[in-house]
Design an enzyme around this catalytic site. Structure first.
Site, PDB file in Angstrom:
ATOM      1  N   ASP A 300      15.249   2.682  13.674  1.00  0.00           N
ATOM      2  CA  ASP A 300      15.947   1.438  13.354  1.00  0.00           C
ATOM      3  C   ASP A 300      16.416   1.384  11.910  1.00  0.00           C
ATOM      4  OD1 ASP A 300      16.839  -1.114  14.243  1.00  0.00           O
ATOM      5  OD2 ASP A 300      15.214  -2.054  13.143  1.00  0.00           O
ATOM      6  N   SER A 321      20.397  -8.065  14.736  1.00  0.00           N
ATOM      7  CA  SER A 321      20.182  -7.099  15.808  1.00  0.00           C
ATOM      8  C   SER A 321      19.641  -7.825  17.027  1.00  0.00           C
ATOM      9  CB  SER A 321      19.216  -5.993  15.363  1.00  0.00           C
ATOM     10  OG  SER A 321      18.062  -6.527  14.787  1.00  0.00           O
ATOM     11  N   GLN A 371      21.660   0.312  20.347  1.00  0.00           N
ATOM     12  CA  GLN A 371      21.385  -1.037  19.848  1.00  0.00           C
ATOM     13  C   GLN A 371      22.683  -1.838  19.818  1.00  0.00           C
ATOM     14  OE1 GLN A 371      20.424  -2.489  15.502  1.00  0.00           O
ATOM     15  NE2 GLN A 371      18.490  -1.843  16.435  1.00  0.00           N
TER      16      GLN A 371
END
Length: 386
Positions: A300, A321, A371
């Site tokens: 991430d 996110s 993502q």
């Protein structure tokens, strides 16, 4: 939702300092870039918890020990990397502290924070990694994680710990599913489902080809790149302060960008970036789930910012996110250099999609990531040189 705003990509973190400070980086004629990239900084909020008023048990063993059963080391992956550390070297803080959860009940755990970004928001990778640790503690030694799917649902509070509540959704003959809810202040900030599989062979195999890039030994680290920028006598003081602040952060990841950005340019770039990454410190051969949890933390750190590379002319108001998914394909060592290939195939409607692949040095595709996030921008005001 997760407020993301800070240093998502290693390369992006350099230009993040410029975007955060505003204005121009130097007294030259370069325009300040607008790339703002914070590694999915979550904002969670929850507190320490006492179960029924009873005294909480002491913190459990380090992550690697907690996941290991007697007998064997659980092959953590092949490929060249650093040798075992000499006597006296410290193990990676990622397994001794960051991802080392305290067990409160059979399927209830508490996690604390090692590193909080300069934005004072929780790092999303930490929550993903800790949630996977909790899920992995609820399966057998022989089951290995093959995928996880997460949603960030509320902002988090870096001042208090996070509780992880595991539900044993299904335990089958080949596959098992564990659901994890991260809680702060009595409300979920994050949900995750992880699927585990017993090892099975198959003749159906294929993968993409790893990009050809210089080896990490030929590249500068993020710290060395920042030091290089700081040596520019024309660097404006506000950017110097931001870069020094980044230098002071204790991020437990080693990063070497393949194509470092020009932080003094606002020219659009292709939404792709490559960098070598590994956990800082030694982890060694251990249960593969340990390395997967560390990779979840790492994955991430440089992700959503990839979508901003073609849009550096804009000022980033905020980034959020929304979700994070991972698929684990082959054994690897998270404390060995891996190539992180990130790209953004689409952005629109104030959202952006990013995809990533973690490659072992021997060309084996180890992990795939995806993502989606919300990105809102505004026009950067023209700045007169007069």
């Amino acid at each position: 939702m997760l407020r993301q705003h800070g240093q998502d990509a290693p390369a992006g973190q350099l230009v993040a300092a410029v975007a955060a400070a505003g204005g121009e980086p130097t007294s030259t004629e370069h325009d300040a870039p607008a790339l703002l990239t914070d590694s999915s900084a979550i904002q969670s909020s929850g507190g320490a918890h006492r179960t029924g008023g009873r005294k909480l048990p002491p913190s459990g063993p380090p992550l690697s020990e907690a996941m290991e059963a007697p007998g064997g080391t659980g092959g953590a992956g092949a490929g060249p990397g650093r040798p075992p550390p000499p006597p006296g070297d410290l193990r990676s803080v990622l397994i001794t502290s960051v991802l080392n959860l305290e067990r409160l009940e059979l399927d209830l755990f508490r996690g604390r924070h090692h590193w909080v970004p300069a934005t004072q928001r929780l790092f999303g990778g930490q929550i993903v990694g800790q949630a996977l640790v909790a899920a992995a503690r609820a399966v057998s030694r022989d089951e290995q994680v093959h995928s996880l799917h997460c949603y960030f649902v509320r902002t988090g509070d870096p001042k208090v710990p996070v509780l992880y509540e595991v539900e044993r959704t299904r335990t089958g003959k080949s596959f098992s599913v564990r659901s994890v809810k991260a809680i702060q202040h009595g409300k979920p900030i994050f949900t995750c489902q992880a699927s585990f599989q017993l090892s099975q062979g198959s003749p159906v195999k294929h993968q993409f080809t790893m990009p050809t890039v210089p080896p990490p030994e030929e590249l500068l680290t993020q710290e060395e790149l920042i030091q290089k920028f700081l040596q520019n006598p024309n660097l404006a003081e506000r950017y110097r302060k931001h870069l020094n602040k980044i230098q002071a952060e204790d991020v437990p990841i080693d990063i070497k960008p393949v194509n470092p950005p020009d932080i003094f340019s606002s020219e659009p770039q292709e939404p792709k970036q490559l960098f070598w990454v590994r956990a800082r410190g030694y982890i060694g051969e251990t249960d593969m789930k340990v390395h997967c949890c560390v990779a979840a933390y790492i994955s991430d750190y440089a992700f959503l910012g990839t979508a901003l590379l073609p849009h550096r002319q804009y000022h980033i108001k905020f980034m959020v996110s929304l979700d994070h998914s991972m698929w684990f394909h082959a054994p690897f060592r998270a404390d060995h250099w891996m190539l992180y290939e990130c790209e953004s195939p689409w952005a629109g409607g104030c959202r952006a999609l990013v995809q990533g692949r973690l490659w072992r040095r021997d060309g084996v595709l180890a992990v795939t990531c995806a993502q989606e996030g919300v990105i809102r921008v505004e026009e950067r005001p023209n700045q007169s040189k007069l």
